[in-house]
Design an enzyme around this catalytic site. Structure first.
Site, PDB file in Angstrom:
ATOM      1  N   LYS A   1       5.724  13.622  -6.495  1.00  0.00           N
ATOM      2  CA  LYS A   1       6.100  14.955  -6.033  1.00  0.00           C
ATOM      3  C   LYS A   1       7.515  14.946  -5.473  1.00  0.00           C
ATOM      4  CE  LYS A   1       4.764  18.335  -2.542  1.00  0.00           C
ATOM      5  NZ  LYS A   1       3.752  18.684  -1.548  1.00  0.00           N
TER       6      LYS A   1
ATOM      7  N   TYR B   1       8.198  19.543 -19.176  1.00  0.00           N
ATOM      8  CA  TYR B   1       8.367  18.091 -19.188  1.00  0.00           C
ATOM      9  C   TYR B   1       9.756  17.750 -18.658  1.00  0.00           C
ATOM     10  CZ  TYR B   1      10.929  19.035 -23.492  1.00  0.00           C
ATOM     11  OH  TYR B   1      11.823  19.531 -24.408  1.00  0.00           O
TER      12      TYR B   1
ATOM     13  N   SER C   1      12.175  22.439 -20.944  1.00  0.00           N
ATOM     14  CA  SER C   1      12.037  21.329 -20.007  1.00  0.00           C
ATOM     15  C   SER C   1      12.711  21.579 -18.669  1.00  0.00           C
ATOM     16  CB  SER C   1      12.575  20.037 -20.605  1.00  0.00           C
ATOM     17  OG  SER C   1      13.979  20.145 -20.751  1.00  0.00           O
TER      18      SER C   1
END
Length: 125
Positions: A8, A57, A24
């Site tokens: 995170k 991603y 992305s």
């Protein structure tokens, strides 16, 4: 098997939103390394500013640049200047201790928010 938070980046600031890019999120390679995210890894991105949530991603950004760029269609949902959380998850049959990092307004590492490498820090995941 359960999905666990593994990585995170907390309170990152979006430095750019580029709707013309294929897709992305581009993230400074230093931040990827510090929280354990990999290139091409699926991530959940949550805006603390607007409440938008999306999956995309990761793409490697220039090391030390502080770049966090939301690309493609996602740039319609999360804009430059927004504060976001970027999270990676892992499917496992055992509990995973996440690596969570806090960054400043320039996307520079401030501290670990979880136990990391024997150091204890406030747990805020």
């Amino acid at each position: 098997m359960r999905w666990y938070l593994r990585s995170k980046i907390h309170k990152a600031t979006v430095t750019e939103a580029n709707v013309d890019y294929v897709g992305s999120i581009t993230i400074d390679e230093d931040l990827l390394d510090q929280c354990g995210l990999d290139i091409g890894e699926k991530v959940l991105v949550v805006s603390n500013t607007s409440g938008a949530r999306l999956e995309t991603y990761t793409i490697r950004g220039e090391r030390g640049s502080g770049v966090v760029c939301v690309n493609g269609a996602a740039a319609h949902l999360i804009k430059q200047g927004e504060e976001i959380i970027i999270m990676g998850f892992e499917l496992s049959d055992k509990r995973i201790e996440p690596t969570a990092i806090l960054v400043d307004k320039n996307n520079r590492f401030v501290m670990y928010l979880t136990e990391k490498a024997g150091e204890t820090a406030p747990v805020l995941v």
